[in-house]
Structures are given as structure tokens and as C-alpha cells.
Design a protein around this motif. Structure first.
Motif, PDB file in Angstrom:
ATOM      1  N   UNK A 166       0.848  -1.203   0.000  1.00 43.13           N
ATOM      2  CA  UNK A 166       0.000   0.000   0.000  1.00 43.13           C
ATOM      3  C   UNK A 166       0.876   1.243   0.000  1.00 43.13           C
ATOM      4  N   UNK A 167       1.916   1.266   0.833  1.00 47.23           N
ATOM      5  CA  UNK A 167       2.830   2.408   0.846  1.00 47.23           C
ATOM      6  C   UNK A 167       3.469   2.613  -0.518  1.00 47.23           C
ATOM      7  N   UNK A 168       3.949   1.504  -1.123  1.00 49.66           N
ATOM      8  CA  UNK A 168       4.606   1.623  -2.430  1.00 49.66           C
ATOM      9  C   UNK A 168       3.634   2.094  -3.497  1.00 49.66           C
ATOM     10  N   UNK A 169       2.413   1.601  -3.435  1.00 51.59           N
ATOM     11  CA  UNK A 169       1.429   1.884  -4.469  1.00 51.59           C
ATOM     12  C   UNK A 169       0.936   3.329  -4.413  1.00 51.59           C
ATOM     13  N   UNK A 170       0.673   3.822  -3.220  1.00 53.20           N
ATOM     14  CA  UNK A 170       0.071   5.158  -3.087  1.00 53.20           C
ATOM     15  C   UNK A 170       1.080   6.239  -2.758  1.00 53.20           C
ATOM     16  N   UNK A 171       2.278   5.859  -2.318  1.00 50.12           N
ATOM     17  CA  UNK A 171       3.385   6.792  -2.188  1.00 50.12           C
ATOM     18  C   UNK A 171       3.043   8.073  -1.473  1.00 50.12           C
ATOM     19  N   UNK A 172       3.347   9.189  -2.110  1.00 49.88           N
ATOM     20  CA  UNK A 172       3.175  10.499  -1.485  1.00 49.88           C
ATOM     21  C   UNK A 172       1.719  10.904  -1.310  1.00 49.88           C
ATOM     22  N   UNK A 173       0.797  10.117  -1.840  1.00 50.83           N
ATOM     23  CA  UNK A 173      -0.623  10.394  -1.601  1.00 50.83           C
ATOM     24  C   UNK A 173      -1.003  10.077  -0.152  1.00 50.83           C
ATOM     25  N   UNK A 174      -0.175   9.314   0.547  1.00 46.56           N
ATOM     26  CA  UNK A 174      -0.395   9.016   1.954  1.00 46.56           C
ATOM     27  C   UNK A 174       0.428   9.956   2.819  1.00 46.56           C
ATOM     28  N   UNK A 175      -0.100  10.326   3.981  1.00 49.18           N
ATOM     29  CA  UNK A 175       0.570  11.235   4.901  1.00 49.18           C
ATOM     30  C   UNK A 175       1.916  10.659   5.347  1.00 49.18           C
ATOM     31  N   UNK A 176       2.945  11.485   5.497  1.00 47.02           N
ATOM     32  CA  UNK A 176       4.249  10.974   5.956  1.00 47.02           C
ATOM     33  C   UNK A 176       4.183  10.238   7.289  1.00 47.02           C
TER      34      UNK A 176
END
Length: 613
Positions: A166-176
């Protein structure tokens, strides 16, 4: 046939250090490619899956998840019940799939607030492992080498894998903050206990599905999250050693003693990891090579009974839909058609494992779907299973029987058990897995109808069923395929603990022609003295109709009529209520033939006339 050679640490290290940078979204980088996304959104064979993903995303945004509170957590330890906790736990994983994939496929940020809250909730779960896989109480937890929050079971590994991708897929779209916390939780809950402790988890050396699933998921999480290439090389090496043990669970015949469902689970996640490792290393490390891998990939073709029906010994369901992504991948890799793959849906996996659904989305080949099953005779000598399958006018008429031993993975005491499948249903049936509870996997296991020999088409000798243990084994005396069927003979003497039993052989003669077949079954007993009780049992989900020396099981598209010696056996039908593995109520009918006045030597013969309607 030896296992294919696994790469040494030297080879792993070299390939990892030489690997190019990960592409954005690895290993799901296709979902970050605009052209590929347009193709996915327009694909007719993905229409149902995409509709399910969007509907689940909408539900997850509208309804909060159920809390995983203390009462649910401790229920397994108190009563043995798994269902209540797992229903809420797996619902969270279902939401994770819907929200994440809807955001990725549609490029829509609307699901992201609900997804952020869900990710935070999952990171806050006491343990990612299920209560069924944890110490039973605080005393056991204190005595355990690994605290509950660091137990790496199937679902802790699945969770780490899902969150990493999920982190790899959505990247910067997710909050740091989500990136920071997810990385920290995966490190603490999975990477530290697995990769930094010289003690190994039990599953790392057991040749069962856990080795591939836990190892493969942890390995995929490491390939996504770990930036230190030296550390990553060591992590991958540890995973590869577990995968070596997994492959040791297969003989040269490629058969899976755990059954077709666990074949799909274990070999599926072996394949997912192998593909991710091959991608990461630019093809330098490829774990899908060799004749043994080809044989393992061919197992579904041997045990298919048409459609989603399959030979279901051990803890396998009678209907197992192989994930079309996995099936398409293996069909392309090994040029081995996978029978009866269907268009993917979200419900294809009832516990919503990230790896299955994402690979269904990316790997399903519409040209591989709905491949028909063909006729064939199969003998898997390492398992001692036989299958003869005849396809007539699109309908399947089939027979299967098994030997083996009574200490197999997900074991049932079922030596000499057999199936007769007619037109889409097994009229002489295997009940498959029961409901998983604490008791099902402990001392009471073989009291259960699904696992004890009393719930299989096997005799009771002096009132006693078969016994569990490696010493209780079947010995193949003959296996002779011929153009019209096969003959199988088994010595089952050691399957029982009866001190008066000197010998017991069971032989099958199966002959098929057109839409009809005959099975001749002979049970030959030699006792030191006449048995106090001798009972033959035949298991079905259909009530047999009885007449003099005859029993008939009628299905929707065919029937089976068994003739027996009415002078030797008195028949009765026992009706029992039980539940499928998923908890659905079913009724089981056991034809009981009680021998009357049997001597010390008994030659019991039964003839089954099988007919497609």
C-alpha cells in the motif's frame, strides 16, 4: 527428483547488490502506469472485480470498522471459537483492499481519509497474528520466547506484506506519518523477530504452506521497504531457506498432501514472492525453475473434477476456485493449462488476502479462463493417490482413492478412503475441512466427523476407527492403470490398532465406458478370532435409497447404485448434522453395514454401478 537448487547466500547477495532501483509502486508498478490503468479499467474480465472494489470502498467510507476489543480477543482461549474475532479482523483486510485499490485504479483521493484511519487502526492492533496462533493465556505468553505482538504467523506476515505494498502503491498520496508508522510497525512486529533472531519460528523448517506464506509475505515486505541492500540480502536468504523447506513437502509427483486448497495457498505465495524477487533482481534470481516446480504446478490438473470441484482429501473444501491470477501466471510459465479459472471477484478470497486480489487484478489472462478439463488417469506415487476422470458430453465421471499415512499435514485418518464423482457432485464424498476451532487442532481432533476415519468411507473394526500417527500407514500392493480405468490394492493392516487383526487389504477395480462406470471394491479381513463387530461405512451428502442388497445415491445429473451381500450385512442410514469449513450447516448420510455372524476371515465385496444421467 531432487529439489531445484536454491541460490546460495553469495548468489543472493550479488543479485541484490547489483539490482536496479525499484520502479515506482514496485511490485505493483503497473498500477502506476497510466496506459496500463486505462487497459485495466476497460477490461471486460475485470469488470466484476472492479465493481466489487468500488462497492467495498464506498462501504468502508460509510461504515466504521468493528473494534477488535478484548472480549473478541480472549474468546478463542475461553471457548475455542475463532469466528467472532476473525470476522472483524478479516473485514478490516477487506476494507484495506477496497479503499487502497479504488484509490489506485481510479486515481481518486476520496477513499484516502478512510484509508488513513484504517491504516492507523491496523497499526494499533495488539497483535497482527490471530489469537488462534498465539499463546493461550498470559502464563503461556510469559513463558514464550516471542511476545504475542511479535509472533509472525500467516496473518502477521500478510499484514506486513499488504501495508508495505500500500505504501509503495500510493506513495506520497499518503501522509508521511503513515509511512513512518507503518515502517516502524513492520520492523518491530515482523522484521525484528524474524530476521534478527537466530532462533527460528517453527514454520521456517516445516514443509507445509506456512513456510511459503509467512516467508513469502515477509520477503515481499522486505523487498518493498528495506533500502539497506546488505541487510536485504540477509533477509532474502532467510526467506529462501524457508522456501527450501516448503518444497521438501512435495514429492517427485508434485502432489500436495495438505490438499488442493493449501496447494493454492502455499504455492500461490511461493509464486508471488518468486516473481517479486525475479523482478527486483532483473531476472538474476528465479525460483520458478526446474522439473519439480513444473510437477507442482500440474497438481490442479490431476485432481480437478471439473469446474471448481476437486478431489478434496485432508483439510480441503470440495470446491476450490484457484485464483485466476495465479492460474494464468502458472499456465503461461509452464505451458500447463489450469482447469476452470473464472473471472476474479473480491469474494474469490473469503479472508481477503492482499496478495491474491492484487495478482488477480494484474495477472489474470482472459485467454486462460474457462479452460475445459479433459479425461485422464493419474497416479501420484508419493501421495499414493489415484484419480481416474472421464469427461462425457461435458460432464465428469470420476473415481479417486488414497493411501499415504495418518500423520500428513492437515491429516485426516483416511487410509483407503475413496470418492465417486458423478456429473458435478461427489456422491461418495469426502467432507473436507470442518470448522476450525481450538479443539479441531488439539487432542480431540480425530473425534471430529470430518477428520476421524468414522467420517470417511472406511470400516470400523471391533468398534474402533483408524489411528493417527506416522506408523499407521497404507502400503500400495498394486497400482495398474489401463485404458478403461485402473486397479489399486492397499494393505491397510497397520491403519488400525486392533490386536486381533492379522491382515486387511482393500482393492479397487474401476472400469469406465461412455457415461457409465463400475467400481468393484473388495475388503479382505483376517482376524485371529471372529470380530465382535465389523461395520462398513459409506459417506455421502445424499440420502441413499435402500432395497434388498442394494443402496442408491441419486444426484442431480447421475446416480450410483451399490450392491452388497444382504446375507452378510444389515444396512441402516445414520443422519448427522455438521458444518462446512465456512460454517454452513450440512447433513451427512452414512450408510452403515453391520456384519452379521462374521467369521475370522471376511471377504466383503461391493459393486458400484455409476451412471451419468
Amino acid at each position: 527428483m531432487p529439489n531445484p537448487p536454491m541460490p546460495s547466500f553469495r548468489a543472493i547477495r550479488a543479485a541484490i547488490l547489483d539490482a536496479p532501483p525499484r520502479p515506482q509502486g514496485f511490485p505493483l508498478d503497473a498500477l502506476c502506469d497510466g496506459a496500463r490503468l486505462r487497459t485495466i479499467r476497460a477490461a471486460p474480465h475485470l469488470r466484476a472485480l472492479l465493481a466489487d472494489i468500488r462497492a467495498e470502498s464506498a462501504r468502508a467510507q460509510a461504515e466504521p470498522p468493528e473494534p477488535l476489543g478484548f472480549e473478541l480477543f480472549r474468546r478463542f482461549g475461553q471457548s475455542g471459537d475463532r469466528a467472532a474475532f476473525e470476522r472483524a479482523y478479516f473485514d478490516r483486510r477487506r476494507r484495506l483492499l477496497g479503499l487502497s485499490l479504488a484509490a489506485a485504479v481510479d486515481g481518486d483521493d476520496t477513499p484516502l481519509p478512510a484509508l488513513a484511519d484504517l491504516l492507523w487502526e491496523i497499526c494499533g492492533e495488539y497483535s497482527w497474528a490471530l489469537p488462534a496462533h498465539l499463546p493461550l493465556g498470559p502464563d503461556e505468553a510469559r513463558a514464550s520466547r516471542t511476545p504475542p505482538e511479535q509472533v509472525v504467523d500467516l496473518f502477521a506476515a500478510h499484514t506486513a506484506h499488504a501495508l508495505a505494498e500500500v505504501l509503495a502503491l500510493l506513495g506520497e498520496r499518503l501522509d508521511p506519518w503513515l509511512h513512518y508508522r507503518i515502517r516502524a510497525e513492520v520492523e518491530q512486529r515482523v522484521f525484528q523477530p524474524l530476521f534478527h533472531d537466530p532462533h527460528h519460528f517453527k514454520w521456517e523448517w516445516e514443509p507445509i504452506n506456512w513456510a511459503a506464506v509467512c516467508g513469502g509475505c515477509a520477503g515481499m515486505a522486505a523487498l518493498v521497504l528495506e533500502d539497506d541492500r546488505e541487510r536485504l540480502a540477509g533477509m532474502v536468504d532467510r526467506v529462501v531457506r524457508a522456501l527450501e523447506c516448503f518444497l521438501e513437502g512435495f514429492g517427485d509427483d508434485g502432489g500436495c498432501a495438505e490438499g488442493i486448497g493449501y496447494w493454492a495457498y502455499g504455492f500461490g505465495f511461493y509464486t508471488y514472492f518468486a516473481d517479486a524477487l525475479r523482478q527486483f533482481t532483473g531476472g538474476a534470481l528465479d525460483l520458478m525453475q526446474g522439473q519439480k516446480l513444473r510437477q507442482i504446478a500440474a497438481f490442479p490438473g490431476a485432481v480437478s473434477l471439473g469446474g471448481d470441484a476437486a478431489v478434496n482429501y485432508s483439510d480441503a473444501d470440495p470446491r476450490v476456485a484457484i485464483h485466476p491470477g495465479l492460474g494464468s501466471y502458472l499456465a503461461a510459465r509452464f505451458a500447463t493449462p489450469m482447469p476452470a479459472l473464472a473471472e476474479p471477484t473480491l469474494a474469490h478470497d473469503h479472508i481477503f488476502r492482499w496478495g491474491n486480489t492484487t495478482r488477480d487484478l494484474l495477472w489474470t489472462d482472459p485467454a486462460a479462463l474457462h479452460a475445459p478439463v479433459g479425461s485422464g488417469t493419474f497416479f501420484l506415487p508419493d501421495l499414493a493417490w489415484v484419480v481416474d476422470r472421464r469427461v462425457v458430453g461435458g460432464e465428469v465421471l470420476a473415481f479417486s482413492a488414497k493411501g499415504g499415512h495418518n500423520d500428513e499435514p492437515h491429516n485426516h485418518n483416511d487410509l483407503g478412503h475413496f470418492l465417486i464423482h458423478v456429473g458435478g457432485e461427489s456422491l461418495l464424498a469426502d467432507l473436507g475441512a470442518g470448522v476450525y476451532t481450538r479443539q479441531y487442532f488439539r487432542e480431540q481432533r480425530y473425534e471430529h466427523l470430518h477428520t476421524g476415519s468414522h467420517g470417511h468411507s472406511l470400516p470400523l473394526l471391533n468398534g474402533q476407527p483408524q489411528r493417527a500417527g506416522r506408523a499407521h500407514a497404507a502400503h500400495v500392493l498394486a497400482c495398474e492403470p489401463h485404458p478403461d480405468g485402473l486397479r489399486l490394492a492397499l494393505d491397510l493392516t497397520s491403519a488400525y490398532d486392533d490386536p486381533t487383526l492379522r491382515a486387511f487389504t482393500r482393492s479397487f477395480g474401476w472400469t469406465a465406458s461412455g457415461g457409465a462406470a463400475t467400481l468393484d471394491l473388495a475388503d479382505c479381513f483376517d482376524f485371529a478370532q471372529p470380530p465382535a463387530a465389523l461395520e462398513e461405512r459409506f459417506v455421502s451428502l445424499r440420502r441413499p435409497a435402500l432395497s434388498e442388497g442394494c443402496a442408491t445415491w441419486s444426484g442431480e445429473r447421475g446416480d450410483v447404485t451399490m450392491h452388497f451381500d444382504a446375507g452378510l450385512f444389515a444396512p441402516s442410514v445414520e443422519e448427522l448434522a455438521t458444518h462446512t469449513h465456512q460454517g454452513q450447516p450440512i447433513t451427512v448420510f452414512i450408510l452403515r453395514l453391520l456384519a452379521q455372524g462374521a467369521g475370522a476371515a471376511v471377504d466383503a465385496r461391493f459393486q458400484f454401478a455409476c451412471r451419468l444421467a
